[in-house]
Design a protein around this motif. Structure first.
Motif, PDB file in Angstrom:
ATOM      1  N   SER A 165      -2.971  -0.794  -7.117  1.00 33.66           N
ATOM      2  CA  SER A 165      -2.084  -0.597  -8.266  1.00 33.66           C
ATOM      3  C   SER A 165      -1.849   0.876  -8.587  1.00 33.66           C
ATOM      4  O   SER A 165      -0.965   1.210  -9.371  1.00 33.66           O
ATOM      5  CB  SER A 165      -2.653  -1.302  -9.503  1.00 33.66           C
ATOM      6  OG  SER A 165      -3.940  -0.785  -9.827  1.00 33.66           O
ATOM      7  N   SER A 166      -2.618   1.760  -7.959  1.00 32.47           N
ATOM      8  CA  SER A 166      -2.412   3.200  -8.158  1.00 32.47           C
ATOM      9  C   SER A 166      -1.409   3.770  -7.157  1.00 32.47           C
ATOM     10  O   SER A 166      -0.940   4.896  -7.321  1.00 32.47           O
ATOM     11  CB  SER A 166      -3.736   3.954  -8.012  1.00 32.47           C
ATOM     12  OG  SER A 166      -4.166   3.952  -6.654  1.00 32.47           O
ATOM     13  N   ALA A 167      -1.100   2.994  -6.107  1.00 31.53           N
ATOM     14  CA  ALA A 167      -0.213   3.424  -5.017  1.00 31.53           C
ATOM     15  C   ALA A 167      -0.759   4.649  -4.283  1.00 31.53           C
ATOM     16  O   ALA A 167      -0.011   5.349  -3.593  1.00 31.53           O
ATOM     17  CB  ALA A 167       1.195   3.700  -5.528  1.00 31.53           C
ATOM     18  N   LYS A 168      -2.054   4.875  -4.383  1.00 40.55           N
ATOM     19  CA  LYS A 168      -2.654   6.031  -3.710  1.00 40.55           C
ATOM     20  C   LYS A 168      -2.578   5.899  -2.193  1.00 40.55           C
ATOM     21  O   LYS A 168      -2.480   6.899  -1.475  1.00 40.55           O
ATOM     22  CB  LYS A 168      -4.104   6.194  -4.154  1.00 40.55           C
ATOM     23  CG  LYS A 168      -4.767   7.456  -3.615  1.00 40.55           C
ATOM     24  CD  LYS A 168      -6.204   7.590  -4.108  1.00 40.55           C
ATOM     25  CE  LYS A 168      -6.860   8.846  -3.525  1.00 40.55           C
ATOM     26  NZ  LYS A 168      -8.274   8.965  -3.971  1.00 40.55           N
ATOM     27  N   VAL A 169      -2.607   4.659  -1.695  1.00 41.65           N
ATOM     28  CA  VAL A 169      -2.544   4.462  -0.242  1.00 41.65           C
ATOM     29  C   VAL A 169      -1.249   5.045   0.315  1.00 41.65           C
ATOM     30  O   VAL A 169      -1.234   5.634   1.399  1.00 41.65           O
ATOM     31  CB  VAL A 169      -2.683   2.973   0.128  1.00 41.65           C
ATOM     32  CG1 VAL A 169      -4.094   2.482  -0.098  1.00 41.65           C
ATOM     33  CG2 VAL A 169      -1.678   2.112  -0.643  1.00 41.65           C
ATOM     34  N   PHE A 170      -0.148   4.853  -0.440  1.00 41.34           N
ATOM     35  CA  PHE A 170       1.126   5.404   0.002  1.00 41.34           C
ATOM     36  C   PHE A 170       1.100   6.929  -0.048  1.00 41.34           C
ATOM     37  O   PHE A 170       1.568   7.606   0.878  1.00 41.34           O
ATOM     38  CB  PHE A 170       2.279   4.879  -0.856  1.00 41.34           C
ATOM     39  CG  PHE A 170       3.616   5.445  -0.471  1.00 41.34           C
ATOM     40  CD1 PHE A 170       4.310   4.934   0.611  1.00 41.34           C
ATOM     41  CD2 PHE A 170       4.174   6.504  -1.170  1.00 41.34           C
ATOM     42  CE1 PHE A 170       5.543   5.464   0.984  1.00 41.34           C
ATOM     43  CE2 PHE A 170       5.401   7.036  -0.812  1.00 41.34           C
ATOM     44  CZ  PHE A 170       6.090   6.515   0.267  1.00 41.34           C
ATOM     45  N   THR A 171       0.548   7.467  -1.127  1.00 48.50           N
ATOM     46  CA  THR A 171       0.485   8.927  -1.282  1.00 48.50           C
ATOM     47  C   THR A 171      -0.308   9.568  -0.157  1.00 48.50           C
ATOM     48  O   THR A 171       0.085  10.604   0.388  1.00 48.50           O
ATOM     49  CB  THR A 171      -0.153   9.288  -2.638  1.00 48.50           C
ATOM     50  OG1 THR A 171       0.626   8.697  -3.691  1.00 48.50           O
ATOM     51  CG2 THR A 171      -0.200  10.791  -2.836  1.00 48.50           C
TER      52      THR A 171
END
Length: 221
Positions: A165-171
């Motif tokens: 839910s933090s979208a850190k994987v994309f970042t």
């Protein structure tokens, strides 16, 4: 011709000395930069060269429905991305070491992602097992129930649900130069190294997709 005066000769000598010192300084800096870069790349070179070799073998299969796949040309270890499973337990990409993974980042607000999910579900049904898994990670950042309702609505049942839910994987993938938009897909070998990546959707369950992924699984094991 008149001889140069002593002050002029001293000035020239000083200029030459300054130039020499500057040149040496530049060489030292460059040596340090490239030396450090080489030291940093050595572990990946050693561990991920097999993935590059596998990528070279499957390159001719990147055609038709999966023509947009960019096969790995240089060794790259995929970051140990962190996310959660459907029960809320912490998972990382390292949990899949020993298996080839088709890592896919998606979200319900991404129209191409929504269209791609049935193909990913079908690919998992065809090839999923001890040697391979489609790991689709949802990066919706608001209502956690929305993606679950969407998957149920379209009949996706073979894919395990993972989310960040933090979208850190994309970042993290974007920082590494492996993500440019949504959806993002990375084929990862059993050692955690990149075989290839794709920006945008694909018909993964098509004949082209199945042949390519099957070759990646076979070539990485």
């Amino acid at each position: 011709m008149t001889e140069q005066s002593a002050p002029s000769l001293q000035k020239i000598s000083r200029l030459r000395l300054v130039s020499a010192v500057a040149a040496i300084g530049i060489l030292v800096v460059l040596a340090g930069v490239y030396g450090i870069a080489r030291l940093r790349s050595n572990p990946a070179d050693a561990a991920c060269q097999a993935a590059v070799n596998a990528a070279g073998r499957i390159a001719p299969l990147a055609r038709g429905e999966v023509a947009a796949l960019a096969v790995a040309r240089t060794p790259f270890r995929v970051p140990d991305l962190a996310f959660k499973d459907a029960a809320g337990r912490d998972r990382t990409l390292a949990d899949w070491r020993g298996r080839t993974v088709l890592l896919n980042l998606w979200a319900t607000w991404c129209v191409p992602c929504r269209r791609e999910m049935p193909a990913l579900d079908a690919l998992q049904a065809k090839l999923g097992g001890p040697d391979f898994e489609v790991v689709a990670v949802d990066i919706d950042t608001r209502d956690p129930q929305k993606p679950l309702a969407f998957l149920k609505e379209i009949g996706v049942s073979r894919l395990a649900y993972y989310a960040d839910s933090s979208a850190k994987v994309f970042t993290e993938l974007k920082t590494a130069g492996k993500a440019f938009g949504m959806p993002t897909t990375v084929i990862v070998d059993r050692s955690g190294c990149e075989i290839g990546n794709m920006a945008g959707p694909a018909e993964w369950a098509s004949d082209d997709g199945v042949k390519l992924v099957s070759a990646a699984v076979g070539g990485a094991n």
